[in-house]
Design a protein around this motif. Structure first.
Motif, PDB file in Angstrom:
ATOM      1  N   GLN A 147       0.691  -1.385  -0.130  1.00 53.12           N
ATOM      2  CA  GLN A 147       0.124   0.026  -0.054  1.00 53.12           C
ATOM      3  C   GLN A 147       0.688   1.152   0.025  1.00 53.12           C
ATOM      4  O   GLN A 147       1.565   1.491   1.038  1.00 53.12           O
ATOM      5  CB  GLN A 147      -0.997   0.092   1.191  1.00 53.12           C
ATOM      6  CG  GLN A 147      -1.779   1.094   1.149  1.00 53.12           C
ATOM      7  CD  GLN A 147      -2.807   1.277   2.660  1.00 53.12           C
ATOM      8  OE1 GLN A 147      -2.412   0.846   3.509  1.00 53.12           O
ATOM      9  NE2 GLN A 147      -4.053   1.721   2.381  1.00 53.12           N
ATOM     10  N   GLU A 149       1.451   5.585  -0.618  1.00 46.46           N
ATOM     11  CA  GLU A 149       0.585   6.786  -0.471  1.00 46.46           C
ATOM     12  C   GLU A 149       0.144   7.411  -1.800  1.00 46.46           C
ATOM     13  O   GLU A 149       0.695   7.345  -2.716  1.00 46.46           O
ATOM     14  CB  GLU A 149       1.737   7.857   0.300  1.00 46.46           C
ATOM     15  CG  GLU A 149       2.109   7.656   1.576  1.00 46.46           C
ATOM     16  CD  GLU A 149       3.484   8.595   2.150  1.00 46.46           C
ATOM     17  OE1 GLU A 149       3.519   8.386   3.278  1.00 46.46           O
ATOM     18  OE2 GLU A 149       3.744   9.312   1.429  1.00 46.46           O
ATOM     19  N   GLY A 150      -0.916   8.189  -1.735  1.00 43.80           N
ATOM     20  CA  GLY A 150      -1.489   8.971  -2.688  1.00 43.80           C
ATOM     21  C   GLY A 150      -0.460  10.060  -3.112  1.00 43.80           C
ATOM     22  O   GLY A 150       0.446  10.532  -2.588  1.00 43.80           O
ATOM     23  N   GLU A 151      -0.578  10.336  -4.598  1.00 45.29           N
ATOM     24  CA  GLU A 151       0.648  11.044  -5.226  1.00 45.29           C
ATOM     25  C   GLU A 151       0.689  12.576  -4.589  1.00 45.29           C
ATOM     26  O   GLU A 151       1.736  12.833  -4.367  1.00 45.29           O
ATOM     27  CB  GLU A 151       0.169  11.438  -6.643  1.00 45.29           C
ATOM     28  CG  GLU A 151       0.181   9.987  -7.733  1.00 45.29           C
ATOM     29  CD  GLU A 151       1.740   9.516  -7.825  1.00 45.29           C
ATOM     30  OE1 GLU A 151       2.578  10.267  -7.533  1.00 45.29           O
ATOM     31  OE2 GLU A 151       1.705   8.219  -8.177  1.00 45.29           O
ATOM     32  N   ASP A 152      -0.512  13.086  -4.098  1.00 50.11           N
ATOM     33  CA  ASP A 152      -0.426  14.549  -3.389  1.00 50.11           C
ATOM     34  C   ASP A 152      -0.298  14.354  -1.848  1.00 50.11           C
ATOM     35  O   ASP A 152      -0.564  15.481  -1.347  1.00 50.11           O
ATOM     36  CB  ASP A 152      -1.585  15.285  -3.943  1.00 50.11           C
ATOM     37  CG  ASP A 152      -2.904  14.812  -3.636  1.00 50.11           C
ATOM     38  OD1 ASP A 152      -2.923  13.825  -3.142  1.00 50.11           O
ATOM     39  OD2 ASP A 152      -3.788  15.479  -3.559  1.00 50.11           O
ATOM     40  N   TRP A 153      -0.265  13.353  -1.364  1.00 48.41           N
ATOM     41  CA  TRP A 153      -0.276  13.039   0.012  1.00 48.41           C
ATOM     42  C   TRP A 153       0.283  14.181   0.853  1.00 48.41           C
ATOM     43  O   TRP A 153       0.033  14.656   1.810  1.00 48.41           O
ATOM     44  CB  TRP A 153       0.213  11.763   0.406  1.00 48.41           C
ATOM     45  CG  TRP A 153      -0.419  11.327   1.726  1.00 48.41           C
ATOM     46  CD1 TRP A 153      -1.695  10.866   2.147  1.00 48.41           C
ATOM     47  CD2 TRP A 153       0.224  11.084   3.021  1.00 48.41           C
ATOM     48  NE1 TRP A 153      -1.754  10.440   3.389  1.00 48.41           N
ATOM     49  CE2 TRP A 153      -0.748  10.630   4.057  1.00 48.41           C
ATOM     50  CE3 TRP A 153       1.591  11.796   3.409  1.00 48.41           C
ATOM     51  CZ2 TRP A 153      -0.172  10.495   5.326  1.00 48.41           C
ATOM     52  CZ3 TRP A 153       1.849  11.489   4.752  1.00 48.41           C
ATOM     53  CH2 TRP A 153       0.897  11.148   5.791  1.00 48.41           C
ATOM     54  N   TYR A 224      -1.443  -2.320 -10.653  1.00 47.02           N
ATOM     55  CA  TYR A 224      -1.623  -1.451  -9.637  1.00 47.02           C
ATOM     56  C   TYR A 224      -3.183  -1.865  -9.613  1.00 47.02           C
ATOM     57  O   TYR A 224      -4.006  -1.846 -10.440  1.00 47.02           O
ATOM     58  CB  TYR A 224      -1.410  -0.011 -10.077  1.00 47.02           C
ATOM     59  CG  TYR A 224      -0.009   0.389 -10.077  1.00 47.02           C
ATOM     60  CD1 TYR A 224       0.406   1.132  -8.992  1.00 47.02           C
ATOM     61  CD2 TYR A 224       0.739   0.284 -11.174  1.00 47.02           C
ATOM     62  CE1 TYR A 224       1.905   1.478  -8.749  1.00 47.02           C
ATOM     63  CE2 TYR A 224       1.992   0.610 -11.041  1.00 47.02           C
ATOM     64  CZ  TYR A 224       2.496   1.124  -9.973  1.00 47.02           C
ATOM     65  OH  TYR A 224       4.083   1.576  -9.701  1.00 47.02           O
ATOM     66  N   ASP A 228      -6.537   4.881  -7.927  1.00 45.24           N
ATOM     67  CA  ASP A 228      -5.608   5.879  -7.355  1.00 45.24           C
ATOM     68  C   ASP A 228      -4.089   5.291  -7.156  1.00 45.24           C
ATOM     69  O   ASP A 228      -3.121   6.059  -6.672  1.00 45.24           O
ATOM     70  CB  ASP A 228      -6.057   6.508  -5.801  1.00 45.24           C
ATOM     71  CG  ASP A 228      -5.872   5.260  -4.690  1.00 45.24           C
ATOM     72  OD1 ASP A 228      -5.732   3.965  -5.136  1.00 45.24           O
ATOM     73  OD2 ASP A 228      -6.540   5.536  -3.713  1.00 45.24           O
ATOM     74  N   ARG A 229      -3.726   4.084  -7.638  1.00 45.45           N
ATOM     75  CA  ARG A 229      -2.581   3.436  -7.453  1.00 45.45           C
ATOM     76  C   ARG A 229      -2.029   3.182  -6.208  1.00 45.45           C
ATOM     77  O   ARG A 229      -0.845   2.962  -5.984  1.00 45.45           O
ATOM     78  CB  ARG A 229      -1.657   4.186  -8.480  1.00 45.45           C
ATOM     79  CG  ARG A 229      -2.184   4.124 -10.113  1.00 45.45           C
ATOM     80  CD  ARG A 229      -1.446   5.138 -10.962  1.00 45.45           C
ATOM     81  NE  ARG A 229      -0.184   4.733 -11.250  1.00 45.45           N
ATOM     82  CZ  ARG A 229       0.611   3.954 -12.075  1.00 45.45           C
ATOM     83  NH1 ARG A 229      -0.557   3.354 -12.984  1.00 45.45           N
ATOM     84  NH2 ARG A 229       1.539   3.751 -12.176  1.00 45.45           N
ATOM     85  N   THR A 230      -2.725   3.238  -5.214  1.00 47.21           N
ATOM     86  CA  THR A 230      -2.133   3.007  -3.702  1.00 47.21           C
ATOM     87  C   THR A 230      -1.967   1.592  -3.348  1.00 47.21           C
ATOM     88  O   THR A 230      -1.288   1.504  -2.552  1.00 47.21           O
ATOM     89  CB  THR A 230      -3.112   3.965  -2.836  1.00 47.21           C
ATOM     90  OG1 THR A 230      -4.295   3.358  -2.806  1.00 47.21           O
ATOM     91  CG2 THR A 230      -3.153   5.154  -3.097  1.00 47.21           C
TER      92      THR A 230
END
Length: 238
Positions: A147, A149-153, A224, A228-230
């Motif tokens: 898992q 993090e999101g890209e803009d985390w 993925y 969201d590719r997380t």
């Protein structure tokens, strides 16, 4: 069932937490983790692996994902470095107390799972140790679920969200650069009966850096799993 390995009770450098109850070496408040919902993670995992697979869950915490997966017929071995976390995992589940990067059970599993954004460890040596543990324990025809993090985390701060199913609010208050591409992240969890905080080190990873880190540990990204590719499914590299 509880298997113990050598472990230190000291707080990890750069990690801290406040609030009532036990605080783990990486700053997590055990009480908070008993309240956080599991969301759709068990559905994502179940859809990505064979029925009845054996799962090595690295960083299981209080069993938020352990218990739903066990209920769905998976044979879960749950690993955490916190005795207080493991004490809340059901007694019928096999548990192992150990830092993930030091784990060596001498066994292979159909699935190894590294959730909770642990792959973003600030220390690159720790990160590689986590991924090497995944590779060491996954069967040659098995898979590793990670898992991210999101890209803009780290850019989307401060932010807050309601904690589903509770009267609580989770906040990421800040993500402060501390050098070498690492941020010190400060989180707050506020409930009517108390507030808890966690401070931890997190290294943002581009997709390229993430995939290279897996490759360095002998793993390759297969797919993925979420839009969201997380969530990622990786395989042992050929």
């Amino acid at each position: 069932m509880d298997d113990n390995t050598n472990i230190s009770d000291g707080r990890r450098k750069g990690y801290d937490g406040t609030g009532t109850g036990a605080i783990t070496p990486d700053g997590c408040a055990v009480e908070v983790w008993t309240r956080l919902p599991v969301g759709d993670a068990p559905d994502v995992i179940e859809g990505a692996i064979p029925p009845g697979a054996s799962i090595l869950e690295l960083g299981c915490g209080v069993g938020r994902m352990t218990h739903p997966l066990a209920d769905r017929g998976f044979a879960v071995t749950a690993v955490d470095e916190s005795a207080e976390m493991l004490a809340l995992v059901r007694p019928e589940v096999r548990t192992v107390r150990s830092p993930i990067e030091e784990l060596d059970l001498g066994e292979r599993f159909d699935v190894v799972m590294l959730a909770s954004f642990l792959v973003h460890a600030g220390d690159t040596a720790v990160r590689q140790g986590l991924l090497e543990t995944c590779r060491r324990h996954v069967a040659e025809d098995g898979c590793v679920l990670v898992q991210r993090e999101g890209e803009d985390w780290h850019r989307n701060v401060p932010r807050e969200s309601r904690i589903a199913g509770t009267d609580g609010v989770a906040r990421i208050v800040s993500a402060t650069p501390v050098g070498d591409g690492v941020n010190s992240v400060h989180a707050e969890y506020e409930f009517p009966d108390g507030t808890w905080t966690q401070t931890f080190l997190s290294r943002p990873l581009t997709t390229e850096v993430f995939e290279r880190a897996l490759a360095d540990a002998g793993l390759r990204v297969e797919t993925y799993l979420t839009e969201d590719r997380t969530w990622v499914r990786a395989r042992p590299a050929d």
